[in-house]
Design an enzyme around this catalytic site. Sequence first.
Site, PDB file in Angstrom:
ATOM      1  N   SER A 266       1.020  -1.355  -0.003  1.00 21.19           N
ATOM      2  CA  SER A 266       0.056  -0.046  -0.005  1.00 21.19           C
ATOM      3  C   SER A 266       0.837   1.227   0.018  1.00 21.19           C
ATOM      4  O   SER A 266       1.938   1.011   0.223  1.00 21.19           O
ATOM      5  CB  SER A 266      -0.947  -0.079   1.251  1.00 21.19           C
ATOM      6  OG  SER A 266      -0.206   0.636   2.460  1.00 21.19           O
ATOM      7  N   ASP A 267       0.283   2.472  -0.408  1.00 20.95           N
ATOM      8  CA  ASP A 267       0.874   3.621   0.003  1.00 20.95           C
ATOM      9  C   ASP A 267       0.629   3.897   1.524  1.00 20.95           C
ATOM     10  O   ASP A 267       0.124   3.454   2.073  1.00 20.95           O
ATOM     11  CB  ASP A 267       0.386   4.734  -1.169  1.00 20.95           C
ATOM     12  CG  ASP A 267       1.738   5.799  -1.244  1.00 20.95           C
ATOM     13  OD1 ASP A 267       2.493   5.912  -0.403  1.00 20.95           O
ATOM     14  OD2 ASP A 267       1.642   6.518  -2.192  1.00 20.95           O
ATOM     15  N   TRP A 268       1.436   5.104   1.735  1.00 22.91           N
ATOM     16  CA  TRP A 268       1.233   5.361   3.073  1.00 22.91           C
ATOM     17  C   TRP A 268      -0.059   5.690   3.530  1.00 22.91           C
ATOM     18  O   TRP A 268      -0.918   6.462   3.117  1.00 22.91           O
ATOM     19  CB  TRP A 268       1.800   6.809   3.404  1.00 22.91           C
ATOM     20  CG  TRP A 268       2.076   7.345   4.772  1.00 22.91           C
ATOM     21  CD1 TRP A 268       1.126   7.886   5.353  1.00 22.91           C
ATOM     22  CD2 TRP A 268       3.276   7.406   5.642  1.00 22.91           C
ATOM     23  NE1 TRP A 268       1.545   8.228   6.609  1.00 22.91           N
ATOM     24  CE2 TRP A 268       2.821   8.002   6.822  1.00 22.91           C
ATOM     25  CE3 TRP A 268       4.501   7.170   5.445  1.00 22.91           C
ATOM     26  CZ2 TRP A 268       3.829   8.116   7.810  1.00 22.91           C
ATOM     27  CZ3 TRP A 268       5.266   7.377   6.460  1.00 22.91           C
ATOM     28  CH2 TRP A 268       5.059   7.858   7.714  1.00 22.91           C
TER      29      TRP A 268
END
Length: 719
Positions: A266-268
């Site tokens: 995932s991204d942040w």
Amino acid sequence: MDQKQIAGLLNEMTLEEKVAQLLQLTAHLHEGAEDKGQITGPKEEMGVTAEMVNASGSVLGLSGAASIIALQKSYMEKSRLGIPLLFMADVIHGFKTIFPIPLALGCSWDLGVAEKSAEIAAKESAVSGIHVTFAPMVDLVRDPRWGRVMETTGEDPYLNSLFARAFVRGYQGSNLAEDKDRLAACVKHFAAYGAAEGGRDYNTVDMSERQLREYYLPAYKAALEEGCEMVMASFNTVDGIPASGNEKLMRGILRDEWNFDGVLISDWASIREMIAHGAAEDDCEAAYRAIRAGVDIEMMTPCYVRHLPQLIESGRVDEELIDEAVLRVLQLKNKLGLFENPLRGADPNRERELLLCREHRKAAYEAAAKSCVLLKNNGVLPLKPESRVALIGPFADHEDILGWWSCVGEKEDAVKLGPALQERFTGKLSVTAGCGIDSMTAEQLEAATAAAREADVLVLALGEASDMSGEGGSRTDITLPEAQLELVRQLKRLGKPMAAVIFNGRPLDLNGLFDESDAVLEAWFPGTEGGAAVADILTGSVNPSGRLTMSFPQSVGQVPVYYNAFNTGRPMDPSKTGERYVSKYIDSPNEPLLPFGYGLSYTTFDYSGLTVSSDEMSAEQPLTVNVTVTNTGARAGVETVQLYIRDAVGEVVRPLRELKAFERIDLQPGECRTVTFTITEEQLRYHHSDLSFASDPGLFQVFVGPNSRDTLEGAFRLI
């Protein structure tokens, strides 16, 4: 380890140990971290226990060989099964030695330069303890308002795909296990993040699947075909579903259709952000959607570690999904050789030797010199040695030229334009700021005016601060700040020849600068050696060769403006300016100020003799296109010869032209060369309305020239 041993290790793990491998946290949350890393924040916000933290599988944002060695050793002492940590970082355009921003590297049209920049970034990162870089970013972008345009290589899917491959080759090499100077690459952001509405970061993306496949997916696929080990999910929605929970995108296209079996991260905080999107009620639902979509690692939120065990116990999630994700993480660690050597390439002594070494700075200089694009030149550049020159502007003596995402690069290490020009220019040179980036005092203007009056030529060093682009740096007004435009207006009154150098992270609206200047050099954020490269271009020891990979608009009101657009049912005839009921603006031209592929040189090139080898081609019989290019100027130069094609009639409307090939050639004065391009049926394929990928028989137009606008034409028929 072999695959049998990896499988055995997985069988030994408890459910809690498995889930912990899917959690990525920043270094400051870990016990034993001597350095807090690049990102810190209160531990309480995470909502994870010390046990969860100490068992998590990867670390974000820590670098430095000594710090990573210390944390890895501390972690391994506590690890029941001896599973090492993965260390990941945003190494976007260099680690300590900073290269031009990716948009600038794209403008070099030099795949070797891009690959070398990634190789050096990998070497500096690996010796400092990093294992994975969150790069390359291959999002296709048509909207310069978006701050993250600086991370892309432009608006064209073909060119972006070539650069995606080059970056992956540079970062990964051919053997991650044995080559400790390489990193695993992570292509991002999957998918279509560059199409965020309004150019606003994290915003909605909504497009047809055909549009997605035709323009936005090719560069990601190219990176994976080159062997890219990881994929990062994007923040945005795709067809109304956040990417981190989008089963059709992640399971359907990425896993099943493309057969990607590497790690998806995932991204942040993007898994928890499904709640804000309105796609999940709570953390538990967000974890459910993400694991079903196939996201292996959750970055910086605790949805997985807090809720996957109960989702399995309740029967909503099959533990087999967890095993698949953990197995992919373990396999990546094994590919990197971490089970045999958890410290991998981390070496404090070698780190001191490599970071910012002469060889790396030389490569950064070459990249910067090739990335600058000469946008205009009415005989002012290069500077004449006997001239009296006034270098004026906020970037005349400013070190803020690295750009956003410059990892551990430091502005103090950057070569500034003023001192570099002082070293190289044999005439009289004065240097003054004239104004700040977004402010001006009377004293600054007075000093600049006095210097300008004593000069024969004015060179203005203007642009954006690095934080005016990059993540979170979206802008509705993409002109230069008003203080700098006022400086231009005031100095223009003196009637002196004036050249402008602009440092920036996006295509700008150049109103107030372009027409007022006799020359304009686009330097972008050129990196550690940027000042030296720009100074050598200004003085003429380097002949500029960069070409734009994004169109520059006449004004922000045209955005999105890009070269490979469709025609309309009522196209505008430029010779009939009075027509109203055609597709046009009543207050602006339709065309961009500067088109895709555009760039000037200190010499001139002539194109002639375009020939197509046959009037017809088939799938079995390709044809060739020949054009003669002559250097008609007085000095050697590099020309980027570009081939575009238009499918005149398609089952789906086709763009007015599409880049299909290019070649960079180096010509001496008076030298001519015949450039030959081969066209195959495969190059003519596209996604039809039923998403089949095929070509249409019929007429095709061929365009060859120095950019997407100024071309010679030919034609053939596909039978």
